[in-house]
Design a protein around this motif. Structure first.
Motif, PDB file in Angstrom:
ATOM      1  N   LEU A  23      39.568  53.362  -6.586  1.00  0.00           N
ATOM      2  CA  LEU A  23      38.813  54.604  -6.365  1.00  0.00           C
ATOM      3  C   LEU A  23      39.721  55.677  -5.773  1.00  0.00           C
ATOM      4  CD1 LEU A  23      35.624  53.194  -4.607  1.00  0.00           C
ATOM      5  CD2 LEU A  23      35.674  54.272  -6.852  1.00  0.00           C
ATOM      6  N   PRO A  24      39.386  56.965  -5.989  1.00  0.00           N
ATOM      7  CA  PRO A  24      40.165  58.012  -5.317  1.00  0.00           C
ATOM      8  C   PRO A  24      40.043  57.853  -3.789  1.00  0.00           C
ATOM      9  CG  PRO A  24      38.701  58.950  -6.986  1.00  0.00           C
ATOM     10  CD  PRO A  24      38.309  57.520  -6.833  1.00  0.00           C
ATOM     11  N   PRO A  25      41.050  58.317  -3.036  1.00  0.00           N
ATOM     12  CA  PRO A  25      40.998  58.174  -1.573  1.00  0.00           C
ATOM     13  C   PRO A  25      39.716  58.765  -0.982  1.00  0.00           C
ATOM     14  CG  PRO A  25      43.126  59.021  -2.268  1.00  0.00           C
ATOM     15  CD  PRO A  25      42.262  59.004  -3.480  1.00  0.00           C
ATOM     16  N   ARG A  26      39.224  58.139   0.060  1.00  0.00           N
ATOM     17  CA  ARG A  26      38.020  58.531   0.815  1.00  0.00           C
ATOM     18  C   ARG A  26      36.760  58.553  -0.062  1.00  0.00           C
ATOM     19  NH1 ARG A  26      41.529  62.435   2.343  1.00  0.00           N
ATOM     20  NH2 ARG A  26      40.254  64.100   1.506  1.00  0.00           N
ATOM     21  N   SER A  27      36.739  57.701  -1.091  1.00  0.00           N
ATOM     22  CA  SER A  27      35.568  57.632  -1.969  1.00  0.00           C
ATOM     23  C   SER A  27      34.686  56.449  -1.576  1.00  0.00           C
ATOM     24  CB  SER A  27      35.999  57.429  -3.419  1.00  0.00           C
ATOM     25  OG  SER A  27      36.795  58.476  -3.810  1.00  0.00           O
ATOM     26  N   GLN A  28      33.426  56.539  -2.011  1.00  0.00           N
ATOM     27  CA  GLN A  28      32.470  55.456  -1.785  1.00  0.00           C
ATOM     28  C   GLN A  28      31.872  55.059  -3.124  1.00  0.00           C
ATOM     29  OE1 GLN A  28      29.841  57.744   0.807  1.00  0.00           O
ATOM     30  NE2 GLN A  28      30.378  56.350   2.468  1.00  0.00           N
ATOM     31  N   VAL A  29      31.577  53.763  -3.276  1.00  0.00           N
ATOM     32  CA  VAL A  29      30.910  53.316  -4.496  1.00  0.00           C
ATOM     33  C   VAL A  29      29.592  52.639  -4.118  1.00  0.00           C
ATOM     34  CG1 VAL A  29      32.199  51.122  -4.590  1.00  0.00           C
ATOM     35  CG2 VAL A  29      31.164  52.035  -6.671  1.00  0.00           C
ATOM     36  N   ASP A  30      28.607  52.866  -4.957  1.00  0.00           N
ATOM     37  CA  ASP A  30      27.286  52.292  -4.761  1.00  0.00           C
ATOM     38  C   ASP A  30      27.352  50.762  -4.913  1.00  0.00           C
ATOM     39  OD1 ASP A  30      24.448  52.114  -4.812  1.00  0.00           O
ATOM     40  OD2 ASP A  30      24.521  52.113  -7.000  1.00  0.00           O
ATOM     41  N   VAL A  65      18.527  58.020  -0.761  1.00  0.00           N
ATOM     42  CA  VAL A  65      18.719  59.110  -1.721  1.00  0.00           C
ATOM     43  C   VAL A  65      17.459  59.158  -2.576  1.00  0.00           C
ATOM     44  CG1 VAL A  65      20.084  59.981  -3.672  1.00  0.00           C
ATOM     45  CG2 VAL A  65      21.231  58.862  -1.755  1.00  0.00           C
ATOM     46  N   ARG A  70      20.043  53.150  -0.401  1.00  0.00           N
ATOM     47  CA  ARG A  70      21.318  53.106  -1.113  1.00  0.00           C
ATOM     48  C   ARG A  70      22.391  52.586  -0.165  1.00  0.00           C
ATOM     49  NH1 ARG A  70      24.443  56.979  -5.086  1.00  0.00           N
ATOM     50  NH2 ARG A  70      26.515  56.538  -4.379  1.00  0.00           N
TER      51      ARG A  70
ATOM     52  N   PRO B  81      23.994  63.849  -5.952  1.00  0.00           N
ATOM     53  CA  PRO B  81      23.786  62.925  -4.828  1.00  0.00           C
ATOM     54  C   PRO B  81      23.568  61.486  -5.276  1.00  0.00           C
ATOM     55  CG  PRO B  81      22.379  64.853  -4.623  1.00  0.00           C
ATOM     56  CD  PRO B  81      23.024  64.934  -5.965  1.00  0.00           C
ATOM     57  N   ILE B  85      29.501  56.896  -7.713  1.00  0.00           N
ATOM     58  CA  ILE B  85      30.710  57.018  -6.891  1.00  0.00           C
ATOM     59  C   ILE B  85      30.703  58.389  -6.224  1.00  0.00           C
ATOM     60  CG2 ILE B  85      33.242  57.102  -6.936  1.00  0.00           C
ATOM     61  CD1 ILE B  85      33.011  55.246  -9.444  1.00  0.00           C
ATOM     62  N   LYS B  86      30.877  58.368  -4.893  1.00  0.00           N
ATOM     63  CA  LYS B  86      30.923  59.642  -4.168  1.00  0.00           C
ATOM     64  C   LYS B  86      32.362  59.863  -3.741  1.00  0.00           C
ATOM     65  CE  LYS B  86      26.510  59.150  -1.788  1.00  0.00           C
ATOM     66  NZ  LYS B  86      25.979  58.913  -0.442  1.00  0.00           N
ATOM     67  N   ASP B  87      32.918  60.983  -4.100  1.00  0.00           N
ATOM     68  CA  ASP B  87      34.260  61.264  -3.611  1.00  0.00           C
ATOM     69  C   ASP B  87      34.390  62.756  -3.349  1.00  0.00           C
ATOM     70  OD1 ASP B  87      36.154  62.332  -6.120  1.00  0.00           O
ATOM     71  OD2 ASP B  87      34.402  61.187  -6.699  1.00  0.00           O
ATOM     72  N   PRO B  88      35.193  63.116  -2.346  1.00  0.00           N
ATOM     73  CA  PRO B  88      35.288  64.528  -1.964  1.00  0.00           C
ATOM     74  C   PRO B  88      35.850  65.401  -3.080  1.00  0.00           C
ATOM     75  CG  PRO B  88      36.797  63.165  -0.649  1.00  0.00           C
ATOM     76  CD  PRO B  88      36.007  62.240  -1.510  1.00  0.00           C
ATOM     77  N   ARG B  92      34.312  69.021  -4.762  1.00  0.00           N
ATOM     78  CA  ARG B  92      35.083  70.269  -4.832  1.00  0.00           C
ATOM     79  C   ARG B  92      35.206  70.748  -6.278  1.00  0.00           C
ATOM     80  NH1 ARG B  92      40.013  68.901  -0.988  1.00  0.00           N
ATOM     81  NH2 ARG B  92      38.816  67.119  -0.331  1.00  0.00           N
ATOM     82  N   ARG B 150      39.711  73.911   1.972  1.00  0.00           N
ATOM     83  CA  ARG B 150      38.676  73.956   3.016  1.00  0.00           C
ATOM     84  C   ARG B 150      38.986  75.054   4.023  1.00  0.00           C
ATOM     85  NH1 ARG B 150      37.375  67.671   4.412  1.00  0.00           N
ATOM     86  NH2 ARG B 150      36.596  67.112   2.377  1.00  0.00           N
TER      87      ARG B 150
END
Lengths: 96, 200
Positions: A23-30, A65, A70, B81, B85-88, B92, B150
């Motif tokens: 995953l890209p840095p500082r990412s979260q996966v469900d 969510v 989640r 939301p 996968i949530k990523d910064p 952006r 930012r």
């Protein structure tokens, strides 16, 4: 010299860590997506995540969510470093 | 804990697992963007077919299609939301696309001579429109840089100078270039001084 990490070396946990490192840095996966991607049942994945979280290798965050629960999983800096060391040790064994 | 030494065959199999799991996750990441490509591909097909065969309704059709596309992109994109996968970076990218959309509307309005006639009752001269376009194009860069770095100073400088340029063009055309000199140039100097002070 890099060492094998016994916590990571279990096949399922190794795959979980490998997926999170991709995953890209500082990412979260469900949680569900992670289980589906690695073909692990909820119970199996949950127990391995608990072990990795206890070791400080991953972070598990629970939220809502659209009123649905989640669970998001992300890698910690310590987890990334330990995983990279583990892979290096595996490569050394293979002579790569 | 497993204390048994690992054989090269086991290590090789483990490395294979690592590669496979990583590739699966990368495929999931790529799949998130594929929905947007499919969506906009269909919108383009419908929109340009309409432009080709029914040019008299093309303008209205494109407005409807673009509104649908933007709303669907907000709901389906990697920045949503409910995304797996949530990523910064995705957030952006999403904000940058929104900024591009808003600026795109302004650019089209500036470059199309009919818009000035409809809004102001008289056409704006080519020189005014091109000058405003160039300033706002530069400010788009500042706004997007503000999103990625930012930096509130860069973000608000970009938005503020863009808004002042459009307002100056519409409300104070006689003093437009003076406004750009003082308002635009002055804003950049002030932003530079603030950034120098706070080092952000």
């Amino acid at each position: 010299m890099a060492e094998i990490d016994p916590i990571i070396h279990t096949p399922a946990r190794l795959r979980v860590m490998a997926a999170l490192v991709a995953l890209p840095p500082r990412s979260q996966v469900d949680f569900r997506t992670l289980g589906k991607t690695l073909e692990l049942t909820d119970g199996n994945l949950g127990s391995h995540l608990a072990t990795l979280e206890e070791a400080g290798y991953i972070r598990v965050e629970k939220s809502f969510v659209n009123r649905k629960p989640r669970t998001d999983v992300s890698l910690t800096a310590r987890g990334r470093a330990r995983f990279e060391e583990h892979v290096e040790a595996l490569r050394a064994i293979c002579g790569i | 804990m497993n204390t048994k030494p690992i054989t090269p065959a086991e290590a090789s199999a483990a490395l294979g697992d690592v590669e496979q799991a990583g590739n699966r996750m990368k495929a999931i990441i790529a799949a998130r963007s594929s929905r947007l490509l499919l969506l906009w591909g269909i919108i383009w097909c419908v929109g340009f077919c309409c432009t080709q065969f029914r040019p008299e309704i093309a303008g209205r059709t494109w407005i409807v299609l673009d509104v649908i596309g933007v709303l669907a992109s907000l709901a389906l994109g990697p920045w949503a939301p409910c995304s797996a996968i949530k990523d910064p970076v995705s957030r952006r990218i999403g904000v940058s696309w929104l900024v591009f959309l808003v600026y795109g509307i302004v650019w089209v309005a500036l470059l199309d001579p009919r818009v000035g006639s409809r809004v102001l009752g008289h056409p704006l001269s080519y020189g005014f429109r091109i000058c405003a376009f160039c300033v706002i194009a530069c400010m788009f860069g500042y706004t997007v840089m503000g999103v990625w770095l930012r930096s509130r100073i860069l973000l608000w400088t970009g938005i503020g100078v863009s808004a002042a340029t459009v307002l100056g063009l519409v409300l104070l055309p006689a003093y437009f270039f003076l406004l750009l000199a003082i308002g635009g140039g002055g804003a950049l100097v002030v932003a530079g001084l603030i950034m120098r002070k706070v080092r952000c």
